[in-house]
Design a protein around this motif. Structure first.
Motif, mmCIF file in Angstrom:
data_model
loop_
_atom_site.group_PDB
_atom_site.id
_atom_site.type_symbol
_atom_site.label_atom_id
_atom_site.label_comp_id
_atom_site.label_asym_id
_atom_site.label_seq_id
_atom_site.Cartn_x
_atom_site.Cartn_y
_atom_site.Cartn_z
ATOM 1 N N ASP A 85 0.848 -1.193 0.000
ATOM 2 C CA ASP A 85 0.000 0.000 0.000
ATOM 3 C C ASP A 85 0.889 1.251 0.000
ATOM 4 O O ASP A 85 2.116 1.157 -0.055
ATOM 5 C CB ASP A 85 -0.982 -0.001 1.181
ATOM 6 N N THR A 86 0.288 2.413 0.052
ATOM 7 C CA THR A 86 1.046 3.666 -0.051
ATOM 8 C C THR A 86 1.305 4.299 1.311
ATOM 9 O O THR A 86 1.665 5.471 1.400
ATOM 10 C CB THR A 86 0.302 4.676 -0.935
ATOM 11 N N ARG A 87 1.150 3.519 2.376
ATOM 12 C CA ARG A 87 1.389 4.047 3.721
ATOM 13 C C ARG A 87 2.661 3.426 4.290
ATOM 14 O O ARG A 87 2.775 2.208 4.401
ATOM 15 C CB ARG A 87 0.191 3.761 4.628
ATOM 16 N N LEU A 88 3.588 4.283 4.656
ATOM 17 C CA LEU A 88 4.849 3.838 5.232
ATOM 18 C C LEU A 88 4.685 3.709 6.743
ATOM 19 O O LEU A 88 4.368 4.675 7.441
ATOM 20 C CB LEU A 88 5.960 4.845 4.916
ATOM 21 N N GLN A 89 4.919 2.523 7.258
ATOM 22 C CA GLN A 89 4.739 2.270 8.675
ATOM 23 C C GLN A 89 5.903 2.850 9.485
ATOM 24 O O GLN A 89 7.061 2.796 9.066
ATOM 25 C CB GLN A 89 4.652 0.766 8.936
ATOM 26 N N THR A 90 5.572 3.387 10.646
ATOM 27 C CA THR A 90 6.590 3.896 11.558
ATOM 28 C C THR A 90 6.337 3.339 12.950
ATOM 29 O O THR A 90 5.272 2.780 13.224
ATOM 30 C CB THR A 90 6.579 5.439 11.632
ATOM 31 N N GLY A 91 7.306 3.523 13.821
ATOM 32 C CA GLY A 91 7.145 3.096 15.209
ATOM 33 C C GLY A 91 6.801 4.260 16.114
ATOM 34 O O GLY A 91 7.032 4.195 17.326
ATOM 35 N N LEU A 92 6.239 5.327 15.548
ATOM 36 C CA LEU A 92 5.974 6.559 16.295
ATOM 37 C C LEU A 92 4.488 6.739 16.555
ATOM 38 O O LEU A 92 3.645 6.319 15.762
ATOM 39 C CB LEU A 92 6.493 7.763 15.509
ATOM 40 N N SER A 93 4.201 7.399 17.672
ATOM 41 C CA SER A 93 2.818 7.792 17.928
ATOM 42 C C SER A 93 2.420 8.866 16.927
ATOM 43 O O SER A 93 3.265 9.465 16.265
ATOM 44 C CB SER A 93 2.668 8.330 19.357
ATOM 45 N N SER A 94 1.137 9.135 16.840
ATOM 46 C CA SER A 94 0.653 10.147 15.898
ATOM 47 C C SER A 94 1.279 11.513 16.180
ATOM 48 O O SER A 94 1.704 12.222 15.264
ATOM 49 C CB SER A 94 -0.874 10.239 15.975
ATOM 50 N N ALA A 95 1.364 11.881 17.461
ATOM 51 C CA ALA A 95 1.926 13.183 17.826
ATOM 52 C C ALA A 95 3.414 13.244 17.507
ATOM 53 O O ALA A 95 3.910 14.251 16.984
ATOM 54 C CB ALA A 95 1.689 13.463 19.307
ATOM 55 N N GLU A 96 4.148 12.193 17.834
ATOM 56 C CA GLU A 96 5.585 12.154 17.551
ATOM 57 C C GLU A 96 5.845 12.200 16.052
ATOM 58 O O GLU A 96 6.751 12.896 15.579
ATOM 59 C CB GLU A 96 6.206 10.883 18.134
ATOM 60 N N LEU A 97 5.055 11.464 15.308
ATOM 61 C CA LEU A 97 5.212 11.422 13.856
ATOM 62 C C LEU A 97 4.968 12.794 13.243
ATOM 63 O O LEU A 97 5.748 13.272 12.412
ATOM 64 C CB LEU A 97 4.258 10.383 13.265
ATOM 65 N N GLN A 98 3.903 13.433 13.658
ATOM 66 C CA GLN A 98 3.580 14.751 13.107
ATOM 67 C C GLN A 98 4.668 15.769 13.440
ATOM 68 O O GLN A 98 5.039 16.600 12.601
ATOM 69 C CB GLN A 98 2.220 15.224 13.641
ATOM 70 N N ALA A 99 5.177 15.716 14.652
ATOM 71 C CA ALA A 99 6.212 16.661 15.066
ATOM 72 C C ALA A 99 7.481 16.469 14.242
ATOM 73 O O ALA A 99 8.108 17.443 13.804
ATOM 74 C CB ALA A 99 6.513 16.487 16.555
ATOM 75 N N ARG A 100 7.872 15.230 14.016
ATOM 76 C CA ARG A 100 9.072 14.956 13.226
ATOM 77 C C ARG A 100 8.883 15.376 11.766
ATOM 78 O O ARG A 100 9.779 15.958 11.160
ATOM 79 C CB ARG A 100 9.436 13.469 13.293
ATOM 80 N N LEU A 101 7.735 15.076 11.212
ATOM 81 C CA LEU A 101 7.487 15.434 9.819
ATOM 82 C C LEU A 101 7.448 16.955 9.640
ATOM 83 O O LEU A 101 7.974 17.482 8.652
ATOM 84 C CB LEU A 101 6.180 14.808 9.333
ATOM 85 N N LEU A 102 6.852 17.653 10.589
ATOM 86 C CA LEU A 102 6.777 19.107 10.496
ATOM 87 C C LEU A 102 8.179 19.723 10.560
ATOM 88 O O LEU A 102 8.526 20.611 9.774
ATOM 89 C CB LEU A 102 5.906 19.658 11.620
ATOM 90 N N SER A 103 8.995 19.252 11.483
ATOM 91 C CA SER A 103 10.361 19.749 11.613
ATOM 92 C C SER A 103 11.182 19.432 10.369
ATOM 93 O O SER A 103 11.957 20.262 9.885
ATOM 94 C CB SER A 103 11.014 19.128 12.855
ATOM 95 N N THR A 104 10.995 18.227 9.833
ATOM 96 C CA THR A 104 11.702 17.819 8.618
ATOM 97 C C THR A 104 11.282 18.670 7.431
ATOM 98 O O THR A 104 12.113 19.109 6.628
ATOM 99 C CB THR A 104 11.420 16.335 8.334
ATOM 100 N N TYR A 105 10.001 18.915 7.326
ATOM 101 C CA TYR A 105 9.435 19.733 6.253
ATOM 102 C C TYR A 105 10.037 21.142 6.256
ATOM 103 O O TYR A 105 10.460 21.663 5.217
ATOM 104 C CB TYR A 105 7.912 19.779 6.441
ATOM 105 N N HIS A 106 10.097 21.752 7.437
ATOM 106 C CA HIS A 106 10.626 23.115 7.531
ATOM 107 C C HIS A 106 12.114 23.160 7.211
ATOM 108 O O HIS A 106 12.578 24.072 6.507
ATOM 109 C CB HIS A 106 10.357 23.683 8.924
ATOM 110 N N LEU A 107 12.895 22.197 7.698
ATOM 111 C CA LEU A 107 14.328 22.205 7.425
ATOM 112 C C LEU A 107 14.610 21.969 5.950
ATOM 113 O O LEU A 107 15.490 22.613 5.362
ATOM 114 C CB LEU A 107 15.038 21.148 8.270
#
Length: 226
Positions: A85-107
């Motif tokens: 499928d098109t969903r990449l699995q992670t070992g992060l909670s929803s909040a942790e995942l969103q925080a990492r993606l947001l920080s990555t996006y900005h950098l």
């Protein structure tokens, strides 16, 4: 002679030190992320060969929904549904995942705006290597680098990952270090049209198998800055 000089100059630009994340990858404290329980061959097919976008899946917080890494009713010799499928699995909670993606996006956007280059890649496959026979610390070096970008339509939308369309890269720093310091010749990365991921990984594994302690992580998928 000119070609030889050009090749020598090119190699001289490569950073073969351990501060280079291409030779000593480590997950950053708040940026980038590591994908779990996915197959690089399927990720490559979806992102590059089919040109589709992918999203990220957090760990279910209540144990319901998707069972991360749990066996399914599968056809023999066929990838599981969670791998295609098109969903990449992670070992992060929803909040942790969103925080990492947001920080990555900005950098990632900061690099593009200030330096005009994209440094965000999805790395497939990882070589675990040691500096010497007596070394106790394993180093990690990614194999194949897909230039990617994170996108979202608005602040409430989930992030999507897309191949930028730029060339797929191989780890030239790893190739040069393996050749000059260990006498290992890594296989060339085939053209995208000819690339068969499992075959390429087999070739890399065969090239490093005689080096003590070295190994190949065939299922590593990481989003990071290189």
């Amino acid at each position: 002679v000119g070609a030889t000089r050009l090749e020598t100059a090119r190699r001289g630009l490569l950073d073969l030190g351990l501060r280079n994340p291409l030779l000593n990858y480590r997950l950053l404290r708040s940026r980038g992320l590591e994908v779990v329980d996915e197959l690089p061959a399927e990720v490559f097919r979806i992102l590059v060969q089919e040109g589709r976008t992918m999203s990220f899946l957090p760990v279910p917080e209540d144990g319901a929904g998707d069972n991360l890494g749990q066996p399914e009713d599968e056809e023999p010799d066929q990838p599981a549904a969670r791998h295609t499928d098109t969903r990449l699995q992670t070992g992060l909670s929803s909040a942790e995942l969103q925080a990492r993606l947001l920080s990555t996006y900005h950098l990632a956007n900061t690099f593009i705006q200030e330096q005009g280059v994209n440094t965000l890649f999805l790395a497939l496959g990882m070589v675990n290597w040691y500096e010497s026979d007596s070394s106790q610390e394993a180093r990690r070096a990614p194999l194949m680098l897909i230039p990617v970008e994170l996108q979202r339509t608005n602040v409430r939308d989930r992030f999507h990952l897309q191949h930028t369309g730029d060339d797929i890269g191989e780890n030239l720093s790893l190739r040069e270090k393996a050749r000059t310091e260990f006498g290992i010749t890594l296989p060339d990365l085939p053209d995208v049209e000819d690339l068969e991921m499992d075959g390429y990984l087999d070739a890399v594994g065969g090239a490093i198998e005689s080096q003590p302690g070295w190994g190949l992580d065939r299922v590593s998928v990481v989003l990071g800055f290189f």
